[in-house]
Design a protein around this motif. Structure first.
Motif, mmCIF file in Angstrom:
data_model
loop_
_atom_site.group_PDB
_atom_site.id
_atom_site.type_symbol
_atom_site.label_atom_id
_atom_site.label_comp_id
_atom_site.label_asym_id
_atom_site.label_seq_id
_atom_site.Cartn_x
_atom_site.Cartn_y
_atom_site.Cartn_z
ATOM 1 N N TRP A 25 0.854 -1.176 0.000
ATOM 2 C CA TRP A 25 0.000 0.000 0.000
ATOM 3 C C TRP A 25 0.895 1.232 0.000
ATOM 4 N N SER A 26 0.294 2.382 -0.124
ATOM 5 C CA SER A 26 1.064 3.611 -0.343
ATOM 6 C C SER A 26 1.011 4.507 0.884
ATOM 7 N N PRO A 27 1.947 4.320 1.811
ATOM 8 C CA PRO A 27 1.917 5.129 3.030
ATOM 9 C C PRO A 27 2.458 6.538 2.794
ATOM 10 N N ARG A 28 2.145 7.411 3.737
ATOM 11 C CA ARG A 28 2.744 8.748 3.722
ATOM 12 C C ARG A 28 3.673 8.945 4.922
ATOM 13 N N SER A 29 3.494 8.130 5.956
ATOM 14 C CA SER A 29 4.339 8.287 7.143
ATOM 15 C C SER A 29 5.586 7.419 7.014
ATOM 16 N N PHE A 30 6.697 8.071 6.685
ATOM 17 C CA PHE A 30 7.971 7.367 6.559
ATOM 18 C C PHE A 30 8.889 7.757 7.718
ATOM 19 N N ASP A 31 9.766 6.827 8.078
ATOM 20 C CA ASP A 31 10.707 7.000 9.186
ATOM 21 C C ASP A 31 11.878 7.887 8.732
ATOM 22 N N ALA A 32 11.934 9.091 9.299
ATOM 23 C CA ALA A 32 12.937 10.078 8.878
ATOM 24 C C ALA A 32 14.344 9.708 9.316
ATOM 25 N N THR A 33 14.477 8.656 10.152
ATOM 26 C CA THR A 33 15.819 8.260 10.597
ATOM 27 C C THR A 33 16.335 7.054 9.812
ATOM 28 N N HIS A 34 15.461 6.463 9.000
ATOM 29 C CA HIS A 34 15.862 5.241 8.268
ATOM 30 C C HIS A 34 16.727 5.593 7.076
ATOM 31 N N THR A 35 17.778 4.797 6.889
ATOM 32 C CA THR A 35 18.570 4.938 5.668
ATOM 33 C C THR A 35 18.619 3.590 4.977
ATOM 34 N N ILE A 36 18.812 3.641 3.695
ATOM 35 C CA ILE A 36 18.787 2.435 2.886
ATOM 36 C C ILE A 36 20.221 1.965 2.660
ATOM 37 N N THR A 37 20.454 0.666 2.739
ATOM 38 C CA THR A 37 21.823 0.185 2.509
ATOM 39 C C THR A 37 22.091 0.131 1.000
ATOM 40 N N ASP A 38 23.368 0.056 0.649
ATOM 41 C CA ASP A 38 23.722 -0.062 -0.783
ATOM 42 C C ASP A 38 23.102 -1.327 -1.367
ATOM 43 N N GLU A 39 23.136 -2.405 -0.596
ATOM 44 C CA GLU A 39 22.613 -3.670 -1.120
ATOM 45 C C GLU A 39 21.104 -3.584 -1.361
ATOM 46 N N GLU A 40 20.387 -2.951 -0.432
ATOM 47 C CA GLU A 40 18.940 -2.767 -0.630
ATOM 48 C C GLU A 40 18.675 -1.907 -1.865
ATOM 49 N N LEU A 41 19.449 -0.850 -1.996
ATOM 50 C CA LEU A 41 19.258 0.044 -3.143
ATOM 51 C C LEU A 41 19.484 -0.709 -4.453
ATOM 52 N N VAL A 42 20.557 -1.474 -4.507
ATOM 53 C CA VAL A 42 20.853 -2.205 -5.745
ATOM 54 C C VAL A 42 19.760 -3.233 -6.008
ATOM 55 N N SER A 43 19.242 -3.856 -4.964
ATOM 56 C CA SER A 43 18.189 -4.853 -5.182
ATOM 57 C C SER A 43 16.913 -4.193 -5.726
ATOM 58 N N LEU A 44 16.583 -2.999 -5.269
ATOM 59 C CA LEU A 44 15.425 -2.271 -5.819
ATOM 60 C C LEU A 44 15.644 -1.950 -7.300
ATOM 61 N N LEU A 45 16.847 -1.499 -7.611
ATOM 62 C CA LEU A 45 17.125 -1.080 -8.993
ATOM 63 C C LEU A 45 17.175 -2.293 -9.924
ATOM 64 N N GLU A 46 17.711 -3.399 -9.419
ATOM 65 C CA GLU A 46 17.735 -4.620 -10.237
ATOM 66 C C GLU A 46 16.317 -5.121 -10.519
ATOM 67 N N ALA A 47 15.441 -4.999 -9.525
ATOM 68 C CA ALA A 47 14.042 -5.422 -9.730
ATOM 69 C C ALA A 47 13.421 -4.606 -10.858
ATOM 70 N N ALA A 48 13.716 -3.313 -10.909
ATOM 71 C CA ALA A 48 13.178 -2.462 -11.983
ATOM 72 C C ALA A 48 13.823 -2.815 -13.323
ATOM 73 N N ARG A 49 15.116 -3.006 -13.316
ATOM 74 C CA ARG A 49 15.863 -3.226 -14.567
ATOM 75 C C ARG A 49 15.445 -4.514 -15.256
ATOM 76 N N TRP A 50 14.986 -5.496 -14.464
ATOM 77 C CA TRP A 50 14.627 -6.800 -15.042
ATOM 78 C C TRP A 50 13.142 -6.918 -15.355
ATOM 79 N N ALA A 51 12.473 -5.794 -15.450
ATOM 80 C CA ALA A 51 11.049 -5.810 -15.847
ATOM 81 C C ALA A 51 10.938 -6.200 -17.328
ATOM 82 N N PRO A 52 9.781 -6.755 -17.706
ATOM 83 C CA PRO A 52 9.540 -7.020 -19.128
ATOM 84 C C PRO A 52 9.231 -5.713 -19.869
#
Ligand SMILES: Cc1cc2nc3c(=O)[nH]c(=O)nc-3n(C[C@H](O)[C@H](O)[C@H](O)COP(=O)(O)O)c2cc1C
Length: 200
Positions: A20-47
């Motif tokens: 679902w599409s939340p609006r309340s995000f944790d302002a202290t959370h940071t994303i790791t490099d590995e998480e970021l790459v996994s998100l981008l790979e998921a997009a890159r491998w779309a049909p």
């Protein structure tokens, strides 16, 4: 099960039911490099049609220049909340194939790539919220998007925070029941408008 889980007639995969599409995000959370790459790979491998891969992405992490530039293009209502997300990802579609012929399906393909990115966010325990409310011309200027490429959406990604942390005017929407049009008005067979006879 979260109250935001989709109320489906039969079980669907939790990645889908609990997206679902939340609006309340944790302002202290940071994303790791590995998480970021996994998100981008998921997009890159779309049909995509003819494997044309018309998508391009501008990716900002909270605190960096790209994030600030993407954030500044958002509509005021989206700026109320999106600045606590860990990532802002602008999706841009190439309007022509590499051969130079127009690609009318570019937005369709790019939307698929964003959908994959959103579901990968859920698989990582994160949430994604897509936005069409932004100024595409400002994005084009401030991030150097060339002619022939169309900015389509911005997606905020991050870790969920409590609804109480939102400004008052957004709190109720964060916890309201999620709604969808009924299946009979969505899925047809035999002719347009004739509901698909599914189920017992
Ligand atoms: C292309 C697109 C544009 C959207 N634009 C905005 C937006 O500008 N601001 C916003 O708060 N939500 C935006 N949304 C989120 C939708 O409002 C949301 O997906 C819809 O209400 C269904 O809710 P759910 O994602 O929680 O199931 C957008 C979603 C999509 C797919």
């Amino acid at each position: 099960m979260s109250p935001r889980t989709a109320n489906t007639a039969v079980a669907v995969h939790p990645l889908l039911a609990e997206r679902w599409s939340p609006r309340s995000f944790d302002a202290t959370h940071t994303i790791t490099d590995e998480e970021l790459v996994s998100l981008l790979e998921a997009a890159r491998w779309a049909p995509s049609a003819r494997n044309s891969q018309p998508w391009r992405f501008l990716v900002g992490r909270r605190g960096d220049t790209t994030y600030r530039r993407i954030f500044a293009t958002l509509a005021p209502g989206n700026r109320l909340w999106a600045g606590n997300s860990s990532l802002l990802v602008a999706a841009v579609a190439a309007e022509r194939l590499e051969s130079g012929t127009p690609h009318p399906g570019a937005a369709y393909d790019t939307g698929l790539a964003v959908a994959q990115l959103s579901l990968q966010a859920r698989a990582l325990g994160l949430h994604a919220h897509q936005m069409g409310g932004f100024d595409p011309e400002r994005l084009r200027t401030s991030l150097g998007v060339p002619d022939g490429y169309q900015p389509l959406s911005i997606t905020a990604i991050g870790a969920l925070a409590a609804p109480e942390l939102l400004p008052q005017e957004l709190r109720d929407r964060e916890t309201a029941a999620r709604e969808r049009r009924p299946p009979a008005e969505t899925f047809f067979a035999q002719s347009w408008g004739n509901p698909l006879p599914v189920g017992p």
